[in-house]
Motif scaffolding. Structure first.
Motif, mmCIF file in Angstrom:
data_model
loop_
_atom_site.group_PDB
_atom_site.id
_atom_site.type_symbol
_atom_site.label_atom_id
_atom_site.label_comp_id
_atom_site.label_asym_id
_atom_site.label_seq_id
_atom_site.Cartn_x
_atom_site.Cartn_y
_atom_site.Cartn_z
ATOM 1 N N GLN A 1 0.829 -1.214 0.000
ATOM 2 C CA GLN A 1 0.000 0.000 0.000
ATOM 3 C C GLN A 1 0.864 1.265 0.000
ATOM 4 N N ASP B 1 1.920 6.694 -7.023
ATOM 5 C CA ASP B 1 0.692 7.307 -7.556
ATOM 6 C C ASP B 1 -0.063 6.344 -8.470
ATOM 7 N N GLN C 1 -5.995 5.750 -10.024
ATOM 8 C CA GLN C 1 -6.708 6.829 -10.728
ATOM 9 C C GLN C 1 -8.124 6.832 -10.150
ATOM 10 N N CYS C 2 -9.059 6.110 -10.781
ATOM 11 C CA CYS C 2 -10.379 6.051 -10.124
ATOM 12 C C CYS C 2 -10.292 5.230 -8.848
ATOM 13 N N TYR D 1 -11.078 2.157 -8.167
ATOM 14 C CA TYR D 1 -12.092 1.143 -7.872
ATOM 15 C C TYR D 1 -11.516 -0.273 -7.883
ATOM 16 N N SER E 1 -8.263 -2.106 -4.661
ATOM 17 C CA SER E 1 -8.290 -3.051 -3.532
ATOM 18 C C SER E 1 -7.903 -4.434 -4.026
ATOM 19 N N GLY F 1 -11.658 9.458 -11.691
ATOM 20 C CA GLY F 1 -10.304 8.956 -11.875
ATOM 21 C C GLY F 1 -9.412 9.938 -12.593
ATOM 22 N N GLY G 1 0.552 13.921 -6.058
ATOM 23 C CA GLY G 1 -0.299 12.729 -5.951
ATOM 24 C C GLY G 1 -1.711 13.093 -5.544
ATOM 25 N N LEU G 2 -2.634 12.173 -5.751
ATOM 26 C CA LEU G 2 -4.023 12.423 -5.377
ATOM 27 C C LEU G 2 -4.150 12.619 -3.872
ATOM 28 N N SER H 1 -5.178 9.404 -2.504
ATOM 29 C CA SER H 1 -4.357 8.280 -2.937
ATOM 30 C C SER H 1 -4.324 7.153 -1.898
ATOM 31 N N LYS H 2 -4.138 7.529 -0.636
ATOM 32 C CA LYS H 2 -4.062 6.504 0.408
ATOM 33 C C LYS H 2 -5.418 5.809 0.571
ATOM 34 N N LYS I 1 -7.591 5.342 -1.619
ATOM 35 C CA LYS I 1 -7.835 4.469 -2.765
ATOM 36 C C LYS I 1 -6.890 3.258 -2.785
ATOM 37 N N SER I 2 -5.887 3.271 -1.928
ATOM 38 C CA SER I 2 -4.958 2.136 -1.875
ATOM 39 C C SER I 2 -5.260 1.221 -0.691
ATOM 40 N N THR I 3 -6.166 1.655 0.184
ATOM 41 C CA THR I 3 -6.432 0.889 1.405
ATOM 42 C C THR I 3 -7.894 0.462 1.521
ATOM 43 N N GLY I 4 -8.659 0.691 0.467
ATOM 44 C CA GLY I 4 -10.060 0.253 0.482
ATOM 45 C C GLY I 4 -10.985 1.146 1.279
ATOM 46 N N GLN J 1 -11.733 4.408 0.449
ATOM 47 C CA GLN J 1 -12.460 5.353 -0.399
ATOM 48 C C GLN J 1 -13.845 4.767 -0.719
ATOM 49 N N TYR K 1 -17.381 4.671 -2.835
ATOM 50 C CA TYR K 1 -17.911 4.968 -4.173
ATOM 51 C C TYR K 1 -19.438 4.887 -4.133
ATOM 52 N N ALA L 1 -16.618 8.267 -8.401
ATOM 53 C CA ALA L 1 -16.970 7.319 -9.456
ATOM 54 C C ALA L 1 -15.829 6.350 -9.719
ATOM 55 N N GLY L 2 -16.165 5.077 -9.833
ATOM 56 C CA GLY L 2 -15.187 4.072 -10.224
ATOM 57 C C GLY L 2 -15.076 4.017 -11.735
ATOM 58 N N LYS M 1 1.811 15.157 -12.712
ATOM 59 C CA LYS M 1 1.577 13.753 -12.347
ATOM 60 C C LYS M 1 0.223 13.302 -12.890
#
Lengths: 151, 741
Positions: A85, A92, A95-96, A98, A101, B77, B207-208, B211-212, B214-217, B219, B221, B404-405, B645
């Motif tokens: 993670q 980076d 993007q979206c 979705y 995970s 996105g 970065g977004l 970002s975190k 969206k990387s850890t579930g 976020q 939607y 939105a995904g 970026k």
């Protein structure tokens, strides 16, 4: 009743044994980090670990689940998962976001079984996870980076 | 843009001079909006609220300095929640590490300043809201300084605001200390903006903010919305668009544990469907599988891809409606007598957007209020349409915009088709005496089979040129359903019988004598924009044909393009973008491996230019051959680049999405009126092994007013790859996806 262990927690569910693990986790346990993408084990957005192996939870009936379940929420206490993670944020990737995970779950499973995967091994292990935003190049870089921090 | 205006450094009451359109969400119907939308085309800003009403609608700063900046767009996105926050934070002199983001709703404050409605599309977000978010930041900073000046008894001019801290005269305090007081003060109309040369955040790869998450579930939607007592519904739709229910037997469905109701509902454009409402998705899906429905398909046209292809190719041999723009009305008759000729037919299929998150919309309908929760791309239009569906006044409708995904155009249906379907389910539940919040979920199969699609399109080109590559005449016809005709957005670009979204991207930047006409057949298939819209096919046609002329006249494809652009001021950015890609790639300077070839293309869409130089090879044998993309080098000209970026990720992603359009089975086809594809197993998407190992993005530096980058990365990739494939096979690819003989 169906008994499961999800992210280290024992749960009992009064659910249809045919119900895919994904919907039990998302709707019964309210853990929505695992995503519904295709319902056909084609996109990997729902990827979880069952007994340490990555599974497509959208096609895994509750009755077939044998062993502890780890979802994206469960990676919070997992060393490999955390490295993945962190690399995702550093590179980076999202993007979206979705599908991420599922991507993170597949990448974590890969690094648990192969500490230093080659590009070809990454291609193979990640081929079941679709990203429509097209983040693949950064996913590849992030997996290499996570492998390096774990080495 | 011939001579793009330099970015304003100083603004003197700018907004106050502008005319305000009271685009409340109060119109009776979606159509009431039309005048406002077409007015937006005059290029005059149409802010939804006065500058003196703005800051609080967008910015809150907590005591601890946490700064929340709301986004007046949907994020699918493209990273606009981060991009707009950067623009605001730049002028606000905020501490970026403390910036958080969120979404505005459908109300007047959050309308696009040019369009006068809350709308995300056309790669317009940064382009249209750059000035707006700078002003918001500057105004808020001025108010914070005024509050600090008052509190400390020092002139504001002696104070400095930097990195979220106000300091001066030995004192120092965070913005959070003053925010509440500041917001009670007067909002200045005129503010001074920074010199772009002193930008600290704008121009930095960032970065977004999410970002975190969206990387850890973590976020959330639209699909993840949960309300107390909420049911989940799926809808059985007719096998052919606009079919109706002849006979419904719900007995078995109602026996499924968890199923609460089975309700006929009216669908978009007059068809009917059957909603199965249950305790959760799985029960709803099982209930739907148990339905017995006989469909009335009488009088419903049944599209068939083979027949349509034949019909379109025949139509393309006859003159169509002339495209109204002057550059399309040249005398092209010289083509027939030219020493060299190309005659070519191109076929492009219907395309599904296939955003990763299937559509989902949650409705909470009460007697005097209705809340919607979904990834709303046109919530202003939707609110009016939805108010009609649920029988409430528009001000009683609240649209809570969700992350939105993905989208790629699918979420922006001008007739509000998918949220209206969800609203219809909520109304049917109410009428059945079972009022409850309900989330309507689309399965992947629903998403593949129930529309909307990028229209199937046929091109025919007849080109005459001489031995130097000079084009003497280019006659061109396009056959494609109109996206805009008959939609609430018709005024946007449907002119004199020709849809501008069909012809966009033709000819530019090459000043060649082109005569272009268009056929818009009526077909019973709902069509919609798909990332980069008309340029998904026009760029392919233009850039493969120009390449073919270069080869037919034995010229280097880069040199030939640059020669065509010479002396054309409109092509300066194209030349720069192309050169940037060429320089980075080593094109012409290094030798490729055996079996590899270069491919080149350049295209402008939505006022940004993206050029690609690619390296590709072929794998497989005979008709099973497939193109493999080894390297992608992009050159980008989007004027001032707010977030390099974000531009890099958008271009990389768009390139991969475009690669998909060349891959076997990446299309939607019809037989007997029904869609033949089901899911990702029979409609291939690019996957990790398809992604090139090398992807570079070079951005041409510029201080001209920024343009959008959500779409422009897409169009030039497929033709660049096709041009490489033509070098390898000696055959031109006239169809997408690619076909090998």
């Amino acid at each position: 009743m169906i008994n499961l262990n999800v992210n280290g927690r024992a749960v009992s569910l009064d659910a249809d044994p045919d119900m895919p693990l994904l919907w039990a986790v998302r709707e019964e346990l309210q853990l929505t980090g695992s995503k519904f993408g295709c319902g056909a084990a084609q996109c990997g957005a729902c990827t979880m670990h069952v007994a340490g192996s990555p599974v497509r939870a959208c096609m895994t009936p509750l009755s077939s689940v044998q062993g502890p379940v780890t979802t994206i929420e469960g990676l919070a206490t997992d060393k490999v998962g955390q490295a993945v993670q962190a690399a995702w944020v550093e590179h980076d990737v999202a993007q979206c976001g979705y599908c991420q995970s599922g991507q993170v779950m597949s990448a974590t499973a890969l690094l648990k079984s192969n500490k230093k995967p080659s590009d070809a091994q990454i291609d193979e292990a990640m081929a079941g996870n679709i990203c429509r935003c097209g983040t693949y190049t950064r996913i590849r870089a992030a997996i290499h980076a996570a492998a390096a921090t774990l080495a | 843009m011939l001579n793009p205006r330099r970015i304003d450094q100083v603004m003197t009451g700018g907004l106050s001079r502008r005319s305000f359109v009271t685009t409340t969400v109060g119109g009776a119907v979606g159509l009431a909006l039309l005048p406002g939308v077409s007015l937006a085309q005059d290029g005059k800003p149409k802010p939804g609220s006065k500058p003196t009403e703005q800051p609080l609608a967008f910015i809150t700063i907590a005591r601890d300095g946490t700064t929340t900046i709301l986004c007046n767009r949907m994020d699918m996105g493209q990273g606009i929640e981060t991009g707009l926050a950067m623009i605001c934070a730049e002028e606000l002199e905020a501490d970026w590490s403390k910036v958080r983001t969120g979404f505005g709703d459908q109300k007047g404050a959050y309308v696009d300043p040019m369009f006068g409605i809350h709308l995300t599309g056309g790669s317009n977000s940064v382009k249209n809201s750059f000035q707006q978010y700078r002003e918001l930041g500057a105004r808020t900073k001025a108010m914070l300084l005024a509050a600090a000046s008052e509190s400390w008894g020092m002139p504001a001019s002696s104070l400095k605001a930097e990195n979220g801290v106000i300091s001066g005269g030995g004192k120092s305090a965070g913005y959070g200390e003053f925010f509440d007081t500041a917001m009670k003060g007067t909002v200045p109309e005129a503010v001074t903006l920074k010199d772009p040369k002193s930008f600290k955040l704008i121009g930095q790869p960032t970065g977004l903010v999410v970002s975190k998450a969206k990387s850890t579930g973590t976020q959330a939607y639209g699909m993840d919305v949960q309300l107390p007592g909420m049911a989940v519904a799926v809808i059985q739709r007719p096998p052919v668009f606009n079919g109706k229910i002849a006979k419904l037997d719900a007995a078995e469905a109602l026996k499924v544990k968890g199923v609460k109701a089975v309700l006929p509902v009216t669908l978009d454009r007059g068809g009917q469907g059957v909603a199965v409402v249950a305790s959760g998705y799985w029960a709803a899906k099982k209930g739907r599988d148990a339905l017995k429905v006989d469909w009335d398909l009488g009088g419903v046209a049944k599209p068939d891809t083979a027949a349509l292809t034949k019909q379109y190719l025949a139509l393309a041999r006859t003159p169509g409606t002339p495209a109204p723009k002057p550059e399309f009305q040249a005398d092209a008759s010289g083509w027939a007598k030219a020493p060299k000729k190309i005659m070519a037919d191109f076929v492009f299929p219907y395309l599904n957007h296939a955003q990763m998150e299937p559509l989902a919309c949650t409705v909470d309908l009460k007697a005097d209020r209705c809340d919607f929760y979904y990834a709303a791309q046109m919530p202003g239009i939707d609110a009016m349409n939805l108010a009609k569906t649920v029988g409430l006044k528009p001000e009683q409708v609240q649209i809570n915009v969700q992350m939105a995904g993905g989208g790629f155009g699918r979420r922006a249906t001008p007739a509000s088709e998918w949220p209206r379907e969800a609203a219809a389910v909520a109304v049917a539940l109410q009428q059945a005496g079972k009022p409850m919040p309900v989330k309507v979920i689309w399965s992947r199969e629903d998403d593949v089979k129930a529309g909307y699609y990028r229209p199937m399109t046929v091109h025919r080109a007849e080109i005459g040129f001489d031995a130097t590559g000079k084009v003497l005449g280019w006659q061109h016809r396009i056959v494609s359903q109109s996206i805009l005709k008959g939609s609430p957005l018709e005024g946007f670009g449907y002119q004199k019988g020709v849809d501008g979204t069909t012809t966009e991207g033709m000819r530019e930047p090459y000043e060649i004598p082109m005569n272009l006409s268009v056929h818009h057949p009526d077909v019973n298939v709902p069509v919609l924009w798909w990332r980069s819209v008309g340029s998904t096919h026009t760029a392919y046609v233009m850039e493969t044909l120009v390449d073919e002329i270069a080869f037919a006249t034995k010229q280097d494809p880069v040199a030939y393009r640059l020669k065509l652009m010479e002396g054309n001021a409109k092509a300066e950015r194209h030349a720069q973008a192309l050169q940037a890609a060429v320089d980075k790639s080593g094109y012409g300077k290094r030798k490729l491996k055996a079996g590899q070839a270069w491919g080149v293309a350049v295209h402008e869409s939505f006022e940004s230019v993206v050029a690609y130089v690619v390296v590709a090879h072929l794998k497989g044998k005979g008709k099973d051959r497939q193109a493999v993309l080894d390297e992608v080098h992009a050159g980008v000209h989007c004027n001032l680049c707010v977030n390099p970026k974000a531009v890099e990720t958008q271009v990389q992603g768009a390139a991969i999405m475009a690669l998909g359009t060349t891959m076997p089975t990446h299309r939607v086809t019809f037989k007997d009126g029904a869609v033949e594809q089901n899911n990702f197993y029979d409609m291939a998407m690019p996957r990790m092994p398809d992604a090139p190992k090398v992807m570079t993005v070079s951005i041409v530096p510029s201080l001209d007013p920024p343009k959008g980058m959500g779409e422009p990365g897409l169009p030039a990739l497929a033709p660049a790859l096709a041009n490489a494939v033509a070098r390898l096979t000696g055959q031109r690819q006239r169809e997408l996806p690619f076909k090998f003989a």
